[in-house]
Design a protein around this motif. Structure first.
Motif, mmCIF file in Angstrom:
data_model
loop_
_atom_site.group_PDB
_atom_site.id
_atom_site.type_symbol
_atom_site.label_atom_id
_atom_site.label_comp_id
_atom_site.label_asym_id
_atom_site.label_seq_id
_atom_site.Cartn_x
_atom_site.Cartn_y
_atom_site.Cartn_z
ATOM 1 N N GLY A 1 0.650 -2.230 4.989
ATOM 2 C CA GLY A 1 -0.248 -3.238 4.445
ATOM 3 C C GLY A 1 0.117 -3.663 3.039
ATOM 4 O O GLY A 1 0.814 -2.959 2.314
ATOM 5 N N ARG B 1 0.860 -1.182 0.000
ATOM 6 C CA ARG B 1 0.000 0.000 0.000
ATOM 7 C C ARG B 1 0.899 1.235 0.000
ATOM 8 O O ARG B 1 1.982 1.215 0.585
ATOM 9 C CB ARG B 1 -0.900 0.032 1.243
ATOM 10 C CG ARG B 1 -2.044 -0.955 1.158
ATOM 11 C CD ARG B 1 -2.944 -0.844 2.371
ATOM 12 N NE ARG B 1 -3.786 0.344 2.297
ATOM 13 C CZ ARG B 1 -4.270 0.977 3.363
ATOM 14 N NH1 ARG B 1 -3.969 0.554 4.572
ATOM 15 N NH2 ARG B 1 -5.031 2.018 3.231
ATOM 16 N N SER C 1 -2.993 -9.928 13.193
ATOM 17 C CA SER C 1 -1.765 -10.054 12.412
ATOM 18 C C SER C 1 -1.224 -11.478 12.404
ATOM 19 O O SER C 1 -0.271 -11.765 11.697
ATOM 20 C CB SER C 1 -0.715 -9.092 12.948
ATOM 21 O OG SER C 1 -0.482 -9.382 14.304
#
Lengths: 121, 420
Positions: free
Chosen positions: B257, B123, B387
């Motif tokens: 991300g 990202r 996570s």
């Protein structure tokens, strides 16, 4: 004294609690889920070690750098010295994974080895 | 235009592609081809020079390149074809692949089965909408990793890292070892997103502060980044006025991300899951298009490469069966749904005929809970967090006890689990 150590042996990351005596001895050790955790926490308290992974310069390779590692962990306090030492190194391609780049690295009884094949470029 | 016919074509030569190709070849597919756009195999592992890979699979702590090399060596011992520096442009729903390279120009590859293994991408700042000018010095963490570990450049001298995912943590250590100063790792969540071992070995070892429930709200500098302003955030992740502080730095790394790389899947008309951003697959790892399979980070972002290899082997071996027309049609189809505190589950559909390993992530951290799969099997979990991916395997014997046409995966309290 109470000391907390996060176990890093596996992704479970147990929070291990150590009770430390006046002479820095371990009185009790709790929170680990396996024996490896006990071994790790004991070691982490008495003589913490880390595996160093970094790169060294390489001549004539497909990349300008070769990734290397110590084949055994080294004392945590030696990481900086080890980085300064690897900065002085240069090897010639081709290199095979596992090739010893420096034997008995910094007299620590570990070898610095190549962690991949690197062909000539 | 050169034309090729293959049994199984694997798109991507990273850990997923390598394991899928090997499994397809072992599964009896005679002509297996790996198509890779880089000049070498191994994918992102080649720049992940830190160790910790392969604990489950090899019972050893390998570096990324070492993990990749084991698979590359295995591929070299087979007759699997590898096309390097070759970019796939299009995949059709009839399993034709159009690719291009500078040696042969356009290629048309007809495959009896295709395995999508393109991985993911990072990202970007744009996705975060961090306002301010556009000075040099703002990198995605993976780009900085490539500069340092493969190309031999240090991206800056004083860095702030946004995001405490594993790549961000690893880069904090890497920058420090290479002589840069990491001022802080800033995380919007109330806890570190990465593995605890990385928090210990990458931050605590070097005294790097981890600033939680905070984010970067502004960047300063014209030509080059000069500072960032960070602020604490409320529960809605909105910056809290009055909590701003400015940190001088010439480098900002974004570790915020990963997104599965599904342009090709989309082009082929493969149905995607809006949560994972990857294809919807059944228990053979087949997508909504017959003969097109998916595995690894293109399917859903993993935290352990060991799981990628395992999932890819599954995709590869079923792709081989499909190519050899040996994949039996499922008698029954059951939808898998995400229940309480489950964000997503892969696979999305199961036949109940074959063993299935379910991979899932939770929505929020919880302690002392039970992971329950359709009331058929449950396991205690001391601690779950988003996570850390969970997995559980169910055998056909257990699966066949399911009544109804959906299988719901849930996180429940030990009490509720007892009531099943």
């Amino acid at each position: 004294m109470i000391k907390h150590i996060t176990c890093t042996v596996c992704p479970l990351s147990c929070e291990i609690t150590l009770e430390i005596g006046e002479n820095n001895e371990i009185i009790s050790l709790t929170g680990n889920r396996c024996n490896r955790g006990k071994v790790y926490a004991t070691k982490e308290h008495t003589a913490p070690e880390r595996t160093l992974t970094t790169t060294v310069r390489v001549r004539g390779g497909v990349h300008p750098l070769l990734p290397v590692r110590t084949d055994q962990p080294i004392p945590k306090g030696k990481l900086k010295e080890a980085m300064l030492a690897t900065a002085q190194l240069e090897v010639e391609a081709p290199v095979k994974m596992g090739t010893v780049i420096v034997e008995n690295f910094l007299d620590l009884g570990v070898n610095l080895v190549a962690s991949r094949d690197l062909e000539r470029g | 235009m050169r034309k090729m016919d293959v049994d199984v074509a694997v798109i991507g030569g990273g850990p997923a592609g390598l394991a899928a190709a090997l499994a397809a070849r072992r599964g009896g597919a005679a002509k297996v081809l790996i198509i890779e756009r880089n000049h070498e195999l191994g994918g992102i592992l080649q720049q992940c020079i830190h160790h910790g890979f392969g604990l489950h699979r090899f019972k050893a702590e390998l570096t990324g390149p070492e993990y990749a090399q084991r698979f590359i060596n295995e591929v070299r011992e087979t007759d699997i074809d590898v096309l390097l520096e070759t970019m796939v442009l299009e995949v059709s729903n009839q399993r034709t692949i159009y690719a291009v390279n500078s040696r042969e120009g356009m290629l048309e590859i007809s495959a009896k089965a295709i395995v999508l293994a393109m991985g993911c991408r990072e990202r970007t700042r744009g996705a975060l909408r961090i306002p301010g000018r556009r000075p040099a010095g703002i990198f995605s963490a993976g780009t900085a990793q490539r500069y340092i570990n493969i190309d031999g450049y240090i991206p800056g001298k004083k860095a702030v890292i946004l995001g405490s995912g594993d790549i961000g943590l690893i880069m904090a250590r890497r920058l420090t070892l290479e002589g840069a100063k990491v001022e802080a790792v800033v995380e919007i969540l109330p806890y570190a997103a990465g593995l605890a071992r990385n928090v210990v070995q990458c931050l605590e070892d070097f005294g790097i502060p981890l600033i939680l429930q905070s984010t970067v709200i502004e960047v300063h500098g014209d030509e080059r980044l000069e500072a960032v302003t960070i602020a604490q955030v409320d529960e809605q992740w909105k910056p809290i006025p009055g909590t701003e502080r400015t940190i001088e730095c010439d480098t900002l790394l974004l570790s915020v991300g990963l997104i599965p790389e599904n342009e090709l899947s989309n082009g082929a008309g493969v149905q995607l899951d809006p949560i994972t951003n990857g294809p919807k697959v059944d228990d053979t790892m087949m997508t909504s298009i017959p003969g097109i399979f998916a595995c690894g980070n293109v399917l859903h972002v993993h935290d352990l490469v060991d799981n990628v290899s395992k999932e890819a082997e599954r995709a590869g071996s079923f792709a081989a069966q499909y190519a050899l027309q040996q994949l039996p049609a499922a008698a029954r189809r059951v939808k898998v749904t995400a229940g309480e505190n489950i964000r997503y589950v892969v696979p999305h559909e199961v036949s109940l005929d074959i063993p299935v390993e379910f991979f899932m992530r939770v929505q929020k951290p919880q302690e002392d809970v039970v992971l329950d799969v359709g009331g058929l099997r449950s396991v205690k979990e001391q601690f779950v967090k988003p996570s850390e991916m969970l997995n559980i395997t169910l055998t056909p014997e257990v699966l066949s006890q399911l009544s109804g046409d959906t299988l719901t995966v849930r996180i429940v309290s030990p009490k509720e689990a007892g009531r099943q």
